[in-house]
Motif scaffolding. Structure first.
Motif, PDB file in Angstrom:
ATOM      1  N   UNK A 224      14.838 -23.017 -29.960  1.00 45.08           N
ATOM      2  CA  UNK A 224      14.312 -22.043 -29.007  1.00 45.08           C
ATOM      3  C   UNK A 224      12.798 -22.134 -28.874  1.00 45.08           C
ATOM      4  N   UNK A 225      12.133 -22.724 -29.855  1.00 44.40           N
ATOM      5  CA  UNK A 225      10.687 -22.908 -29.776  1.00 44.40           C
ATOM      6  C   UNK A 225      10.319 -24.342 -29.389  1.00 44.40           C
ATOM      7  N   UNK A 226      11.311 -25.101 -28.932  1.00 42.80           N
ATOM      8  CA  UNK A 226      11.060 -26.476 -28.534  1.00 42.80           C
ATOM      9  C   UNK A 226      11.594 -27.467 -29.548  1.00 42.80           C
ATOM     10  N   UNK A 227      11.810 -28.694 -29.096  1.00 47.57           N
ATOM     11  CA  UNK A 227      12.311 -29.751 -29.972  1.00 47.57           C
ATOM     12  C   UNK A 227      11.191 -30.197 -30.909  1.00 47.57           C
ATOM     13  N   UNK A 228      11.408 -30.151 -32.226  1.00 46.73           N
ATOM     14  CA  UNK A 228      10.347 -30.553 -33.160  1.00 46.73           C
ATOM     15  C   UNK A 228      10.157 -32.064 -33.182  1.00 46.73           C
ATOM     16  N   UNK A 229       9.074 -32.488 -33.823  1.00 45.56           N
ATOM     17  CA  UNK A 229       8.736 -33.915 -33.838  1.00 45.56           C
ATOM     18  C   UNK A 229       9.804 -34.747 -34.533  1.00 45.56           C
ATOM     19  N   UNK A 230      10.433 -34.192 -35.583  1.00 45.96           N
ATOM     20  CA  UNK A 230      11.444 -34.966 -36.305  1.00 45.96           C
ATOM     21  C   UNK A 230      12.726 -35.139 -35.495  1.00 45.96           C
ATOM     22  N   UNK A 231      12.868 -34.384 -34.403  1.00 46.11           N
ATOM     23  CA  UNK A 231      14.045 -34.519 -33.534  1.00 46.11           C
ATOM     24  C   UNK A 231      13.630 -34.998 -32.147  1.00 46.11           C
ATOM     25  N   UNK A 232      12.553 -35.767 -32.083  1.00 44.20           N
ATOM     26  CA  UNK A 232      12.041 -36.255 -30.797  1.00 44.20           C
ATOM     27  C   UNK A 232      13.157 -36.922 -29.991  1.00 44.20           C
ATOM     28  N   UNK A 233      13.225 -36.585 -28.710  1.00 44.53           N
ATOM     29  CA  UNK A 233      14.335 -37.007 -27.855  1.00 44.53           C
ATOM     30  C   UNK A 233      13.816 -37.746 -26.629  1.00 44.53           C
ATOM     31  N   UNK A 234      14.526 -38.794 -26.249  1.00 44.83           N
ATOM     32  CA  UNK A 234      14.207 -39.545 -25.039  1.00 44.83           C
ATOM     33  C   UNK A 234      15.350 -39.369 -24.047  1.00 44.83           C
ATOM     34  N   UNK A 235      15.068 -38.726 -22.929  1.00 44.09           N
ATOM     35  CA  UNK A 235      16.047 -38.536 -21.859  1.00 44.09           C
ATOM     36  C   UNK A 235      15.871 -39.669 -20.858  1.00 44.09           C
TER      37      UNK A 235
END
Length: 361
Positions: A224-235
């Motif tokens: 809810x506060x945004x995707x953290x760096x350790x879960x970085x995602x590429x769409x």
């Protein structure tokens, strides 16, 4: 006078009582009972201390709690002990280290293997049977039947549907025979009826199965506060770019996706190929690719970040396909995604052209 005073006291007392009741109901309505329950639950406290339970969304946390309840109900252990056992199994799974020796997860390096020993794999994942065996879980008959059906795989769908289709055709053939039709006419009618019969059988099968087998919800994290760096995602948006209009349409789509998901470490990439051609490359191809890169650069300028850029264009060169007799992107969309996985894992032997800006790690 005493009667009047007594009546006033009664009315005043009733008003106070009614006011207290209304205030109490408002307080009950204002309390977030979900938060309250999770705050006083011993199981929630244990899971939050020992696992990443707190990072999950509410539905996933509730899925864990429901699984613990079901396991405890059919075993001799309490819910708290079931949760402890799941954490114990997750923390003591043997993993092969670099030398080949097996060590507990807690002592193992941070490798891909450790990902599969999260407590969720034992509660709602593929390793649940190990937990059931450890706690002495006794599955009900319905659970056993459902698991046996799920284990049949595609045969569990094909065989019943085929049997229902044959049954419908047999009933139809019998009815036509009683009408006195000739055999060639019956065969023709059954051939025409075969497709509707199979569709009806499949629809009936799906309806019956959906009554007994419920879909499994994937475990999700609460970002809810945004995707953290350790879960970085590429769409990524796979596409063919054969004209400027194609590029502009894809750029608009990517921008819309970004505006709808602007919080956290989410990056966007256009995975592009040129259309099939009789030549490997020509001037028009280069011009379109440069236009796409300029548009991506414009997006990055419009939405600047302190770290890596938000937008990328990943374009592949053509390869000659002898079967098709033309130059084309290798394996089309499937190939784009496959080579992207290789690229993200550090493999440079792909058909993607060199990037102007490296992808975020």
């Amino acid at each position: 006078e005493e009667i009047i005073i007594s009546e006033h006291h009664t009315l005043s007392s009733g008003n106070v009582t009614t006011g207290n009741i209304i205030r109490g109901l408002r307080l009950i309505n204002d309390v977030d009972w979900t938060v309250w329950f999770e705050g006083v639950s011993r199981i929630d406290t244990l899971l939050r201390e020992k696992t990443d339970f707190a990072a999950l969304d509410f539905f996933s946390r509730d899925q864990y709690r429901t699984a613990i309840e079901e396991l405890a109900r059919r075993s001799e252990l309490s819910e708290f002990r079931v949760a402890e056992k799941a954490i114990e199994l997750a923390g003591h799974v043997l993993i092969a280290d670099a030398s080949g020796a097996e060590v507990p997860q807690a002592e193992a390096p941070d490798t891909d293997a450790t990902v599969h020993t999260d407590v969720g794999f034992f509660l709602v994942g593929p390793r649940r049977l190990e937990l059931e065996k450890a706690i002495g879980y006794r599955p009900t008959i319905s659970v056993t039947v459902k698991r046996a059906f799920s284990a049949t795989g595609w045969l569990g769908v094909v065989v019943p549907v085929f049997a229902l289709t044959v049954l419908l055709l047999a009933l139809a053939g019998n009815a036509l025979d009683h009408l006195g039709l000739a055999l060639p006419s019956i065969v023709l009618m059954l051939a025409l009826f075969a497709v509707p019969a199979s569709e009806g059988a499949l629809a009936f099968f799906n309806t019956v199965v959906s009554l007994f087998l419920k879909p499994t919800r994937l475990v999700g994290y609460d970002y809810k506060h945004g995707v953290p760096a350790e879960a970085r995602t590429l769409v990524v948006v796979p596409s063919l770019i054969g004209s400027r209009d194609d590029v502009e349409e894809n750029i608009r789509n990517i921008e819309v996706h970004h505006l709808a998901n602007s919080a956290g470490e989410i990056h966007f990439a256009l995975l592009s190929d040129w259309p099939d051609s009789k030549t490997e490359i020509d001037a028009a191809d280069i011009e379109i690719l440069q236009f796409a890169r300029d548009e991506i650069a414009r997006l990055n300028a419009r939405y600047p970040t302190e770290g890596a850029p938000l937008f990328y264009v990943l374009h592949r060169r053509r390869l000659y396909n002898a079967a098709q007799g033309c130059w084309m992107g290798w394996e089309r969309k499937r190939g784009k995604l496959h080579e992207l996985n290789l690229l993200l894992r550090g493999d440079s032997d792909t058909t993607y052209l060199p990037l102007d800006v490296p992808l975020p790690e």
